[in-house]
Design a protein around this motif. Structure first.
Motif, PDB file in Angstrom:
ATOM      1  N   GLU A  67      45.890  41.008  44.501  1.00  0.00           N
ATOM      2  CA  GLU A  67      46.251  39.594  44.375  1.00  0.00           C
ATOM      3  C   GLU A  67      45.993  38.849  45.678  1.00  0.00           C
ATOM      4  O   GLU A  67      45.482  37.721  45.668  1.00  0.00           O
ATOM      5  CB  GLU A  67      47.727  39.476  43.978  1.00  0.00           C
ATOM      6  CG  GLU A  67      48.187  38.064  43.736  1.00  0.00           C
ATOM      7  CD  GLU A  67      49.641  38.029  43.314  1.00  0.00           C
ATOM      8  OE1 GLU A  67      50.440  37.433  44.063  1.00  0.00           O
ATOM      9  OE2 GLU A  67      49.966  38.584  42.245  1.00  0.00           O
ATOM     10  N   ASP A  70      42.162  38.414  46.091  1.00  0.00           N
ATOM     11  CA  ASP A  70      41.648  37.368  45.208  1.00  0.00           C
ATOM     12  C   ASP A  70      42.025  35.981  45.717  1.00  0.00           C
ATOM     13  O   ASP A  70      41.223  35.042  45.669  1.00  0.00           O
ATOM     14  CB  ASP A  70      42.166  37.558  43.778  1.00  0.00           C
ATOM     15  CG  ASP A  70      41.620  38.813  43.121  1.00  0.00           C
ATOM     16  OD1 ASP A  70      40.584  39.337  43.586  1.00  0.00           O
ATOM     17  OD2 ASP A  70      42.240  39.271  42.139  1.00  0.00           O
ATOM     18  N   SER A  71      43.247  35.840  46.210  1.00  0.00           N
ATOM     19  CA  SER A  71      43.723  34.558  46.718  1.00  0.00           C
ATOM     20  C   SER A  71      42.918  34.121  47.942  1.00  0.00           C
ATOM     21  O   SER A  71      42.525  32.960  48.053  1.00  0.00           O
ATOM     22  CB  SER A  71      45.206  34.663  47.063  1.00  0.00           C
ATOM     23  OG  SER A  71      45.663  33.493  47.679  1.00  0.00           O
TER      24      SER A  71
END
Length: 132
Positions: A67, A70-71
């Motif tokens: 996560e 991806d951020s």
């Protein structure tokens, strides 16, 4: 074939510019924290520059979670135009390379290999000499 001097110099210059922007110029909250540009590879024709991003995350051993990766990549994609404009302002080029951002997983891979080696029960030559 080896990388030319011009591509190496341009890649290093782009790395410095992006690193400086991470410190002072980019206000995106996804790009805050321990993020650095580990290297930049420029193609031989100068049309693409692949920027490798290192992240110190909150996962196990400081590794970033998927996560977080991806951020950060989404954050870089959103400020790509601003970064290209700054590169164009600081480096005199006819054509600013298209920026491609990728996560640099070499540190994670190195830690993985180090863990594998430490689990092996291998004796060094120095250890055998001390026992004699």
């Amino acid at each position: 074939m080896g990388k030319g001097h011009r591509q190496g110099r341009l890649g290093e210059e782009i790395r410095k510019i992006i690193s400086q922007m991470l410190i002072s110029g980019i206000k995106d909250p996804r790009l805050s924290g321990m993020i650095s540009i580990s290297s930049v590879d420029v193609t031989s024709d100068g049309s693409y520059a692949t920027c490798y991003v290192s992240i110190l995350g909150t996962g196990e051993g400081g590794n970033p979670t998927q996560e977080e990766k991806d951020s950060v990549l989404a954050g870089f994609r959103s400020v790509k135009g601003l970064i290209k404009r700054e590169i164009g302002r600081q480096v005199k080029l006819r054509h600013i390379p298209e920026l491609i951002f990728k996560i640099d997983s070499s540190a994670e891979y190195g830690m993985h290999i180090d863990n594998i080696i430490s689990r092996l029960d291998i004796r060094h030559d120095d250890d055998e000499e001390e026992e004699i």
